[in-house]
Each structure stands twice: as C-alpha cells, then as structure tokens.
Design an enzyme around this catalytic site. Sequence first.
Site, PDB file in Angstrom:
ATOM      1  N   ASP A  77       0.943  -1.226  -0.061  1.00 56.61           N
ATOM      2  CA  ASP A  77      -0.058  -0.091  -0.032  1.00 56.61           C
ATOM      3  C   ASP A  77       1.059   1.204   0.300  1.00 56.61           C
ATOM      4  O   ASP A  77       1.569   1.366   0.876  1.00 56.61           O
ATOM      5  CB  ASP A  77      -0.844   0.021   1.157  1.00 56.61           C
ATOM      6  CG  ASP A  77      -1.780   1.179   1.379  1.00 56.61           C
ATOM      7  OD1 ASP A  77      -1.583   2.006   0.737  1.00 56.61           O
ATOM      8  OD2 ASP A  77      -2.701   1.127   2.079  1.00 56.61           O
ATOM      9  N   ASN A 104       2.895   3.922 -10.867  1.00 57.45           N
ATOM     10  CA  ASN A 104       1.378   3.884 -11.655  1.00 57.45           C
ATOM     11  C   ASN A 104       0.369   4.066 -10.639  1.00 57.45           C
ATOM     12  O   ASN A 104      -0.769   4.349 -10.853  1.00 57.45           O
ATOM     13  CB  ASN A 104       1.346   2.554 -12.334  1.00 57.45           C
ATOM     14  CG  ASN A 104       0.043   2.288 -12.732  1.00 57.45           C
ATOM     15  OD1 ASN A 104      -0.329   2.816 -13.696  1.00 57.45           O
ATOM     16  ND2 ASN A 104      -0.432   1.272 -12.342  1.00 57.45           N
ATOM     17  N   TYR A 170      -8.531  15.269  -8.168  1.00 56.77           N
ATOM     18  CA  TYR A 170      -7.519  14.501  -8.944  1.00 56.77           C
ATOM     19  C   TYR A 170      -6.668  15.441  -9.610  1.00 56.77           C
ATOM     20  O   TYR A 170      -5.510  14.893  -9.984  1.00 56.77           O
ATOM     21  CB  TYR A 170      -8.720  13.723  -9.732  1.00 56.77           C
ATOM     22  CG  TYR A 170      -8.035  12.747 -10.380  1.00 56.77           C
ATOM     23  CD1 TYR A 170      -7.154  11.695 -10.195  1.00 56.77           C
ATOM     24  CD2 TYR A 170      -7.971  12.702 -11.873  1.00 56.77           C
ATOM     25  CE1 TYR A 170      -6.423  10.949 -10.672  1.00 56.77           C
ATOM     26  CE2 TYR A 170      -7.456  11.948 -12.862  1.00 56.77           C
ATOM     27  CZ  TYR A 170      -6.668  10.890 -12.157  1.00 56.77           C
ATOM     28  OH  TYR A 170      -5.898  10.130 -12.856  1.00 56.77           O
ATOM     29  N   LYS A 174      -2.599  15.152 -10.106  1.00 58.15           N
ATOM     30  CA  LYS A 174      -2.006  15.086 -11.208  1.00 58.15           C
ATOM     31  C   LYS A 174      -0.894  16.189 -11.818  1.00 58.15           C
ATOM     32  O   LYS A 174       0.135  15.982 -12.241  1.00 58.15           O
ATOM     33  CB  LYS A 174      -2.840  14.315 -12.396  1.00 58.15           C
ATOM     34  CG  LYS A 174      -3.270  13.207 -12.224  1.00 58.15           C
ATOM     35  CD  LYS A 174      -2.263  11.843 -12.011  1.00 58.15           C
ATOM     36  CE  LYS A 174      -2.771  10.531 -11.690  1.00 58.15           C
ATOM     37  NZ  LYS A 174      -1.857   9.571 -11.406  1.00 58.15           N
ATOM     38  N   VAL A 203      -8.645   6.023 -20.431  1.00 57.36           N
ATOM     39  CA  VAL A 203      -8.486   4.555 -20.874  1.00 57.36           C
ATOM     40  C   VAL A 203      -9.544   3.771 -19.984  1.00 57.36           C
ATOM     41  O   VAL A 203      -9.815   3.947 -18.537  1.00 57.36           O
ATOM     42  CB  VAL A 203      -6.816   4.274 -20.166  1.00 57.36           C
ATOM     43  CG1 VAL A 203      -6.473   2.674 -20.501  1.00 57.36           C
ATOM     44  CG2 VAL A 203      -5.967   5.282 -20.487  1.00 57.36           C
TER      45      VAL A 203
HETATM   46  P1  NDP Z   1      -7.108   0.909 -12.034  1.00 59.10           P
HETATM   47  O1  NDP Z   1      -8.097   1.135 -11.016  1.00 59.10           O
HETATM   48  O2  NDP Z   1      -7.430  -0.398 -12.949  1.00 59.10           O
HETATM   49  O3  NDP Z   1      -5.720   0.488 -11.368  1.00 59.10           O
HETATM   50  C1  NDP Z   1      -5.228   1.168 -10.200  1.00 59.10           C
HETATM   51  C2  NDP Z   1      -4.238   0.546  -9.619  1.00 59.10           C
HETATM   52  O4  NDP Z   1      -3.497   1.426  -8.650  1.00 59.10           O
HETATM   53  C3  NDP Z   1      -4.405  -0.822  -9.085  1.00 59.10           C
HETATM   54  O5  NDP Z   1      -3.828  -1.944  -9.432  1.00 59.10           O
HETATM   55  C4  NDP Z   1      -4.477  -0.605  -7.486  1.00 59.10           C
HETATM   56  O6  NDP Z   1      -4.438  -1.843  -6.932  1.00 59.10           O
HETATM   57  C5  NDP Z   1      -3.306   0.363  -7.404  1.00 59.10           C
HETATM   58  N1  NDP Z   1      -3.552   1.192  -6.231  1.00 59.10           N
HETATM   59  C6  NDP Z   1      -4.576   2.099  -5.782  1.00 59.10           C
HETATM   60  N2  NDP Z   1      -4.443   2.455  -4.569  1.00 59.10           N
HETATM   61  C7  NDP Z   1      -3.078   1.836  -4.222  1.00 59.10           C
HETATM   62  C8  NDP Z   1      -2.432   2.155  -3.156  1.00 59.10           C
HETATM   63  N3  NDP Z   1      -2.844   2.918  -1.896  1.00 59.10           N
HETATM   64  N4  NDP Z   1      -1.278   1.169  -2.876  1.00 59.10           N
HETATM   65  C9  NDP Z   1      -0.922   0.719  -3.892  1.00 59.10           C
HETATM   66  N5  NDP Z   1      -1.571   0.378  -5.029  1.00 59.10           N
HETATM   67  C10 NDP Z   1      -2.662   0.992  -5.214  1.00 59.10           C
HETATM   68  O7  NDP Z   1      -6.829   2.198 -12.705  1.00 59.10           O
HETATM   69  P2  NDP Z   1      -5.634   2.611 -13.869  1.00 59.10           P
HETATM   70  O8  NDP Z   1      -4.957   1.329 -14.304  1.00 59.10           O
HETATM   71  O9  NDP Z   1      -6.370   3.215 -15.027  1.00 59.10           O
HETATM   72  O10 NDP Z   1      -4.799   3.570 -13.186  1.00 59.10           O
HETATM   73  C11 NDP Z   1      -3.417   3.503 -13.032  1.00 59.10           C
HETATM   74  C12 NDP Z   1      -3.018   4.823 -13.008  1.00 59.10           C
HETATM   75  O11 NDP Z   1      -3.037   5.732 -14.365  1.00 59.10           O
HETATM   76  C13 NDP Z   1      -3.553   6.042 -12.098  1.00 59.10           C
HETATM   77  O12 NDP Z   1      -2.136   6.526 -11.687  1.00 59.10           O
HETATM   78  C14 NDP Z   1      -4.445   6.685 -12.545  1.00 59.10           C
HETATM   79  O13 NDP Z   1      -4.283   7.802 -12.000  1.00 59.10           O
HETATM   80  C15 NDP Z   1      -3.809   6.846 -14.072  1.00 59.10           C
HETATM   81  N6  NDP Z   1      -4.507   7.329 -15.183  1.00 59.10           N
HETATM   82  C16 NDP Z   1      -5.652   6.406 -15.513  1.00 59.10           C
HETATM   83  C17 NDP Z   1      -6.588   7.007 -16.861  1.00 59.10           C
HETATM   84  C18 NDP Z   1      -7.494   6.315 -17.380  1.00 59.10           C
HETATM   85  O14 NDP Z   1      -8.471   6.812 -17.661  1.00 59.10           O
HETATM   86  N7  NDP Z   1      -7.909   4.999 -16.673  1.00 59.10           N
HETATM   87  C19 NDP Z   1      -6.239   8.198 -17.265  1.00 59.10           C
HETATM   88  C20 NDP Z   1      -4.873   9.075 -16.931  1.00 59.10           C
HETATM   89  C21 NDP Z   1      -4.274   8.528 -15.977  1.00 59.10           C
HETATM   90  P3  NDP Z   1      -4.803  -2.474  -5.616  1.00 59.10           P
HETATM   91  O15 NDP Z   1      -6.222  -1.736  -5.319  1.00 59.10           O
HETATM   92  O16 NDP Z   1      -4.615  -3.995  -5.599  1.00 59.10           O
HETATM   93  O17 NDP Z   1      -4.125  -1.866  -4.447  1.00 59.10           O
HETATM   94  C1  8X3 Z   2      -7.959  10.114 -15.669  1.00 63.45           C
HETATM   95  C2  8X3 Z   2      -8.633  10.693 -16.851  1.00 63.45           C
HETATM   96  O1  8X3 Z   2      -9.892  12.870 -17.628  1.00 63.45           O
HETATM   97  O2  8X3 Z   2     -10.832  11.260 -16.012  1.00 63.45           O
HETATM   98  O3  8X3 Z   2      -6.679  10.411 -15.505  1.00 63.45           O
HETATM   99  O4  8X3 Z   2      -8.990  12.576 -15.499  1.00 63.45           O
HETATM  100  S1  8X3 Z   2      -9.513  11.905 -16.553  1.00 63.45           S
END
Ligand code: NDP
Ligand code: 8X3
Length: 272
Positions: A77, A104, A170, A174, A203
């Site tokens: 975490d 990530n 959020y 970022k 995404v």
């Molecule tokens: P998901 O929700 O699919 O994945 C998020 C991941 O972060 C999970 O593996 C989760 O694992 C992990 N996570 C969350 N909190 C914690 C924590 N406290 N400690 C360790 N791990 C943690 O989302 P995405 O894959 O989309 O997101 C990944 C990254 O991409 C994020 O930083 C997000 O802000 C960024 N992003 C996403 C976009 C989108 O549209 N999807 C666009 C732009 C950026 P677990 O719960 O097992 O801990």
């Molecule tokens: C995730 C994309 O547009 O929801 O970072 O902020 S948006």
Amino acid sequence: MATIFSTARLHNKVVLVTGASSGIGAATAVLFSMAGANVVLAARRAEKLAEIEQACIQANKDGGTGKGGRYATLSLDVNNHGQVDSILSALPDWAAQVDVLVNNAGLALGTERVGDLKFDDVDRMLDTNVRGLIRMTQVFVNMFKARDAGHIINVGSIAGVEPYPGGSVYCASKFAVRAFTSALMKELYDTQIRVSNIQPGMVETEFSIVRFHGDKQNADKVYAGIEPLAAQDIADEIVWAASRAPHVNIAEVLIMPTNQAGPFHVARSTAK
Ligand code: NDP
Ligand code: 8X3
C-alpha cells in the site's frame, strides 16, 4: 546505424511496477515480461497480483526472448509509510538492483464540486497519487544515484495538463505529479538517471468503477460512444520509453483516444 524499434535493452532488467494488480499497471507488467525483463508486481490485492503474475509468465514465453522470466509479487500500500520505507528489504535477491520504477498506483474518487468534497476521498487521492509516489521515488532515487543509472516513470494524466470541473482534487494531484516529475528531471539532468511522465487521456480500466465507488453503470457511461484507450496502449508507451537508448529521455507523453482532444472534448457516436 538506424534500427527498427527494439526492446532488447530491457533484457534481464529489473522493473518494479506499482498498481500492477489491474489496468495500466497490470498491462505494463505483462508487456515488460514479454520484452524479456524481470518484474516485481506491487499492489494491495494479493490475489489479483497472483493472476497477473501468471499472465506475465505466459507473456514471457510468448515473447520468445529467452530473457527475464523472474517475478515477485509484493503486497504494497503506497500509503503505508512503513511498507514503502522498508520495500528494499522485501525484494528478492535477484531484484536487489531495480533498473526501472513505474509509479503507476493511483486513483480518482468522486466527481463532486468544491463545497461538496468528501475529505476521505480528498485525503486518499492526495495520499496515493502524490505522497505515495513521492515516497516511492525517494527510496529508489537514492539507489539510482548510487549507481548513476535507473529510470523513474511516473503515470500522470491529461488531468495534470488540463483541469476540469468535478475533478479539482484529482487534477491537482496529477498537476503535482507533473511538477514533481519535472523538478526531479531538473535535479538529475547531470546524471544518467532518466525521469518520464506518461500522461494518458481516457483509458478503460477499473479507474471509473473506483471513481464512482463501484457503480459500474455510471462508470460505463464514461466510455459510451467512443473507443477509449486500452491499458495495453499505455503499456506500449511505458515500455517504449524504458527501452530507448540510454542517452534518450522521454520527458513527457500525452496520449489520448483519436476521438478525444481534452477531458471534455470527447466526440461520441450514438452508433458505437
Ligand atoms: P485501475 O483502477 O485499473 O488500477 C489502479 C491500480 O492502482 C490498481 O492496481 C490498484 O491496486 C493500485 N492502487 C490503488 N491504490 C493503491 C495503493 N494505496 N497502494 C498500492 N496500489 C494502489 O486504474 P488505471 O490502471 O486506469 O490507473 C493507473 C494509473 O493511471 C493511475 O495513476 C491513474 O490515475 C492513471 N490514469 C488513468 C487513466 C484512465 O483513464 N484510466 C487516465 C490517466 C491516468 P490495488 O487496489 O490492488 O492496490
Ligand atoms: C484519468 C483521465 O480525464 O478522468 O486521469 O481525468 S480523466
């Protein structure tokens, strides 16, 4: 001599990916495995990590490089100071020298406007996306400085480039990632350490389900009528950035679906 893009520079490298249990982090772990790297998968959900580890093993075979093929899953975490600060002692011997850190792990919670913010959500976003990323970086940057090598790849967002209503905290988180990454790059430009910020637009992952506190119907609406990016599209960018020649630093990438031009500039077709 020019060559076609190659990931051979990743062979037998050690990559640590946070948030590897889902979405972008999981796809990134799998693609690094396919490219012949050794991968440490870190997140909170151990059972999900075990599934992704199996996908990594298969991808490594499919990649056919004969390189890499070592994996470890780490219950982490990023908000747990003790876990982050002692992370090096939790790594197996083969991963003692990490080459690439992919920060990530992250999340958005809610779409409330300022005045209606829920401070549990505010704290979790800032803790995870900002403080967690900074703490992880602090641990690994010292390892990288000692070797004068290494690559820190942070996952930012279009939200760190263009703020939007309903996303104040959020977006602020970022923007902080972007500022931190840029400042770090300026602290390290006289070293061989590379620092990158990969900033995706929309995404389709578990991201929106998490943002809407498990409401899948509302989450699905985010991607209605548009072909969003897939987690693999971002994994492509991350692995590409990591596999460039050592004198090349991909400082920033902004990547969106073809039918998106900003957080609210999304062309939706009712036919899709
Ligand atoms: P998901 O929700 O699919 O994945 C998020 C991941 O972060 C999970 O593996 C989760 O694992 C992990 N996570 C969350 N909190 C914690 C924590 N406290 N400690 C360790 N791990 C943690 O989302 P995405 O894959 O989309 O997101 C990944 C990254 O991409 C994020 O930083 C997000 O802000 C960024 N992003 C996403 C976009 C989108 O549209 N999807 C666009 C732009 C950026 P677990 O719960 O097992 O801990
Ligand atoms: C995730 C994309 O547009 O929801 O970072 O902020 S948006």
